[in-house]
Design a protein around this motif. Structure first.
Motif, short mmCIF file in Angstrom:
data_model
loop_
_atom_site.label_atom_id
_atom_site.label_comp_id
_atom_site.label_asym_id
_atom_site.label_seq_id
_atom_site.Cartn_x
_atom_site.Cartn_y
_atom_site.Cartn_z
N LEU A 11 88.99 -23.23 57.81
CA LEU A 11 88.94 -23.63 56.42
C LEU A 11 89.02 -25.15 56.32
O LEU A 11 89.87 -25.77 56.95
N LEU A 12 88.11 -25.73 55.56
CA LEU A 12 88.12 -27.15 55.24
C LEU A 12 88.35 -27.29 53.75
O LEU A 12 87.51 -26.88 52.94
N ILE A 13 89.51 -27.80 53.38
CA ILE A 13 89.86 -27.97 51.98
C ILE A 13 89.52 -29.39 51.55
O ILE A 13 89.96 -30.36 52.16
N LEU A 14 88.72 -29.49 50.50
CA LEU A 14 88.33 -30.78 49.95
C LEU A 14 89.19 -31.07 48.73
O LEU A 14 89.20 -30.29 47.77
N THR A 15 89.91 -32.17 48.78
CA THR A 15 90.88 -32.44 47.72
C THR A 15 90.23 -32.89 46.42
O THR A 15 90.83 -32.76 45.36
N HIS A 16 89.03 -33.41 46.49
CA HIS A 16 88.22 -33.66 45.30
C HIS A 16 86.80 -33.98 45.75
O HIS A 16 86.51 -33.92 46.95
N CYS A 17 85.93 -34.33 44.82
CA CYS A 17 84.49 -34.30 45.10
C CYS A 17 83.90 -35.64 45.55
O CYS A 17 82.67 -35.77 45.59
N ILE A 53 84.41 -35.90 51.28
CA ILE A 53 83.59 -34.70 51.47
C ILE A 53 82.39 -34.92 52.38
O ILE A 53 81.69 -33.96 52.73
N GLY A 54 82.12 -36.16 52.77
CA GLY A 54 80.86 -36.45 53.45
C GLY A 54 80.64 -35.67 54.73
O GLY A 54 79.51 -35.33 55.06
N GLY A 55 81.71 -35.37 55.46
CA GLY A 55 81.56 -34.61 56.70
C GLY A 55 81.54 -33.11 56.51
O GLY A 55 81.31 -32.37 57.47
N ALA A 56 81.73 -32.65 55.27
CA ALA A 56 81.84 -31.21 55.04
C ALA A 56 80.60 -30.42 55.44
O ALA A 56 80.72 -29.36 56.05
N PRO A 57 79.38 -30.90 55.09
CA PRO A 57 78.21 -30.12 55.52
C PRO A 57 78.15 -29.93 57.04
O PRO A 57 77.78 -28.86 57.52
#
Length: 227
Positions: free
Chosen positions: A66-72, A77-81
């Motif tokens: 799970l990768l939780i993003l604290t906001h947008c 978030i850049g590494g999320a994809p």
């Protein structure tokens, strides 16, 4: 791995300014008995550095469930994809910020600020409540809706070995109309964070505050500034 490493038992700082790239907000990995949970993922140009830092800490990026993003915002978030596609991590964030990520909105993600692009990216899990509890191997990771900086900002906390560890990314702001910021909501959020009486604060750009007195001083400083 200068400046990074274990900041509390099983809690690792793996990215951020002076650790990965200057445009990265701080990124953390929590080791649970059967899985890893990542909190934020940097701006996207440092994914290999984050992987390397994890490896040096004895963490397998493939173990991130799970990768939780604290906001947008893109520095978070850049590494999320990459972590979703390469390592199979599910992405989770608050519903009120998730559309910006799924649409790749250049304004709401602040990608235009960094002269970067963020691709439309699916969000696998949306938090909707004021307080959600995620169980992991007998422990609980708490997700608190903490609007202010953005409508869907969240803070997280974990109680481990007698210490309360608070992940309060970007609770200092900035507060801009383009972000959907709301100072009244933010003040309420900050009071809730103060009530937690955290022993350690992991902040998005200003590092680690390692004791309760420093945590409270940091939070109250910004409450005074925006009173």
């Amino acid at each position: 791995m200068s400046g990074s490493g274990e900041i509390a038992p099983g809690v690792y700082l793996v990215g951020g300014p002076n650790i990965s790239r200057a445009e990265d907000a701080t990124a953390f990995v929590i080791r649970f008995p059967d899985t890893l949970v990542m909190i934020d993922s940097g701006g996207g140009r440092s994914t290999r550095i984050l992987e390397r830092n994890m490896g040096e800490a004895g963490l397998d990026p493939g173990g991130i469930s799970l990768l939780i993003l604290t906001h947008c915002h893109i520095d978070h978030i850049g590494g999320a994809p990459y972590f979703r596609e390469i390592h199979g991590a599910e992405l989770a964030m608050h519903d009120l910020d998730a559309d910006a990520v799924e649409q790749g909105d250049p304004i709401r993600t602040a990608a235009h600020w960094y002269d970067m692009e963020f691709p439309p990216t699916p969000v696998d899990r949306r938090f909707t409540g004021p307080h959600e509890v995620l169980p992991f191997g007998g422990e609980e990771l708490h997700v608190l809706h903490a609007p202010g900086h953005t409508p869907g900002s969240v803070s997280l906390y974990l109680d481990r070995e007698g210490k309360r560890i608070l992940f309060g990314q970007d609770i200092h702001g900035p507060f801009l109309p383009a972000f959907g910021s709301n100072l009244d909501d933010w003040r309420v959020s900050m009071e809730k964070l103060l009530d937690l009486k955290a022993d350690i604060l992991c902040e998005g750009h200003f590092g680690i505050f390692p004791d309760r007195e420093k945590v409270e001083r940091y939070l109250r400083k910004y409450l005074r500034e925006y009173s």
